[in-house]
Design an enzyme around this catalytic site. Sequence first.
Site, PDB file in Angstrom:
ATOM      1  N   GLU A  38      -9.270  -9.907   3.473  1.00 50.79           N
ATOM      2  CA  GLU A  38      -9.981  -8.702   3.532  1.00 50.79           C
ATOM      3  C   GLU A  38     -10.666  -8.270   2.510  1.00 50.79           C
ATOM      4  O   GLU A  38     -11.238  -9.703   1.778  1.00 50.79           O
ATOM      5  CB  GLU A  38      -7.960  -7.906   2.626  1.00 50.79           C
ATOM      6  CG  GLU A  38      -8.650  -6.643   2.209  1.00 50.79           C
ATOM      7  CD  GLU A  38      -7.684  -5.939   1.095  1.00 50.79           C
ATOM      8  OE1 GLU A  38      -6.708  -6.331   1.856  1.00 50.79           O
ATOM      9  OE2 GLU A  38      -7.746  -4.514   1.270  1.00 50.79           O
TER      10      GLU A  38
ATOM     11  N   GLU B 288       0.080 -12.479  -1.502  1.00 48.79           N
ATOM     12  CA  GLU B 288      -1.320 -12.732  -1.676  1.00 48.79           C
ATOM     13  C   GLU B 288      -2.047 -13.465  -2.928  1.00 48.79           C
ATOM     14  O   GLU B 288      -0.844 -13.837  -3.946  1.00 48.79           O
ATOM     15  CB  GLU B 288      -1.526 -10.956  -2.882  1.00 48.79           C
ATOM     16  CG  GLU B 288      -1.350  -9.959  -1.629  1.00 48.79           C
ATOM     17  CD  GLU B 288      -2.182  -8.250  -2.493  1.00 48.79           C
ATOM     18  OE1 GLU B 288      -2.786  -8.453  -3.643  1.00 48.79           O
ATOM     19  OE2 GLU B 288      -1.322  -7.214  -1.910  1.00 48.79           O
TER      20      GLU B 288
ATOM     21  N   SER C 273       0.854  -1.704   0.745  1.00 51.80           N
ATOM     22  CA  SER C 273       0.279  -0.066  -0.276  1.00 51.80           C
ATOM     23  C   SER C 273       0.704   1.561   0.129  1.00 51.80           C
ATOM     24  O   SER C 273       0.590   2.199  -0.250  1.00 51.80           O
ATOM     25  CB  SER C 273      -0.587  -0.171   1.316  1.00 51.80           C
ATOM     26  OG  SER C 273      -0.318  -0.101   2.141  1.00 51.80           O
TER      27      SER C 273
ATOM     28  N   ASP D  65       5.454  -6.840   2.404  1.00 54.48           N
ATOM     29  CA  ASP D  65       4.961  -7.292   1.224  1.00 54.48           C
ATOM     30  C   ASP D  65       5.371  -8.023   0.164  1.00 54.48           C
ATOM     31  O   ASP D  65       6.494  -6.942   0.296  1.00 54.48           O
ATOM     32  CB  ASP D  65       3.770  -6.311   0.867  1.00 54.48           C
ATOM     33  CG  ASP D  65       2.252  -6.536   1.152  1.00 54.48           C
ATOM     34  OD1 ASP D  65       2.035  -7.640   1.639  1.00 54.48           O
ATOM     35  OD2 ASP D  65       1.957  -5.607   1.171  1.00 54.48           O
TER      36      ASP D  65
ATOM     37  N   LYS E  94       5.437 -11.238   3.056  1.00 56.73           N
ATOM     38  CA  LYS E  94       3.773 -11.610   3.164  1.00 56.73           C
ATOM     39  C   LYS E  94       2.888 -11.353   0.922  1.00 56.73           C
ATOM     40  O   LYS E  94       3.938 -10.738   0.665  1.00 56.73           O
ATOM     41  CB  LYS E  94       2.405 -10.534   3.287  1.00 56.73           C
ATOM     42  CG  LYS E  94       0.885 -10.597   3.257  1.00 56.73           C
ATOM     43  CD  LYS E  94       0.514  -9.900   3.998  1.00 56.73           C
ATOM     44  CE  LYS E  94       0.133  -8.579   3.979  1.00 56.73           C
ATOM     45  NZ  LYS E  94      -0.451  -8.136   2.055  1.00 56.73           N
TER      46      LYS E  94
END
Length: 281
Positions: free
Chosen positions: A186, A120, A50, A88, A118
């Site tokens: 999320e 996704e 982000s 991330d 991390k």
Amino acid sequence: MSISAETKAITPPDIRLRKGQAPLVCLTAYTTPVARFIDPHCDVVLVGDSVGMVLHGLPSTLGVTLDMMILHGKAVRRGLKRALMVVDMPFGSYEEGPGQAFRNAARVMAETGCAAIKIEGGEAMAQTIHFLAARGVPVMAHVGLTPQAVNTFGGYRVQGRGEDGERIRRDAQAVAQAGAFSVVLEKVPEPLARWITEEVAVPTIGIGASPACDGQILVVDDMLGLFGDFRPKFVKRYAALGQIAEAAVAAYAQDVRERHFPAAEHVFGDAPKTVKGGEAA
Ligand code: KIV
């Protein structure tokens, strides 16, 4: 340097053991000063991709690079003593397969000093998570709305409504069974977050996924009111720092224009004196 009991750093196995215990407190950070002031209050500090949208003004997280994550990871590392730091993996740095994911994750860990990364994705990432976890790379997984797949989803929509819930359930199970030490959920509806949290063996960390999760995470700039007017339903604003900062800048500009700043107390020393020999003191 010896580490005292108070400053013992939290590890991925510590987080894993928090399943069903006191809620995990997690926030993002991208800079040293923010890392410093959130560290005493957080269990996990995520250097989220982000950062691309929040600090670099990108329209999505897709343009974030490995070098950006490493730069911000190094900065955050300098501000942390206690919280587990997770970095991330950006879009394009792990999806090709376990080999690519390991090479890039090892670089991120070696260069930033983070203890975990991390990624996704659900079922499609299970093999990669297994490969990484078996080779010394603790993995936090991320399912539900995965912002790197914004183009596939056609927007930042709630995921897993109705029958689609089964897909997210399978994703969460797959990443937990593959060896992730925790999983971010999320933007999923409350009953689904509750089922998943009851079903999977590792802590769930919610963002827009209800209090049913084992922990919560927010983007620090969102909860501090620093990121413009962005105010999704799941963000609680704990401060309006953006407004405070803007008022301060407006006051400074007015002071400079009206010659009220700098005032006498901001000015150095006396007027130069002439001393013997002609040198100014
Ligand atoms: O990039 C990010 O900040 C995230 C969140 C889970 C907050 O992935």
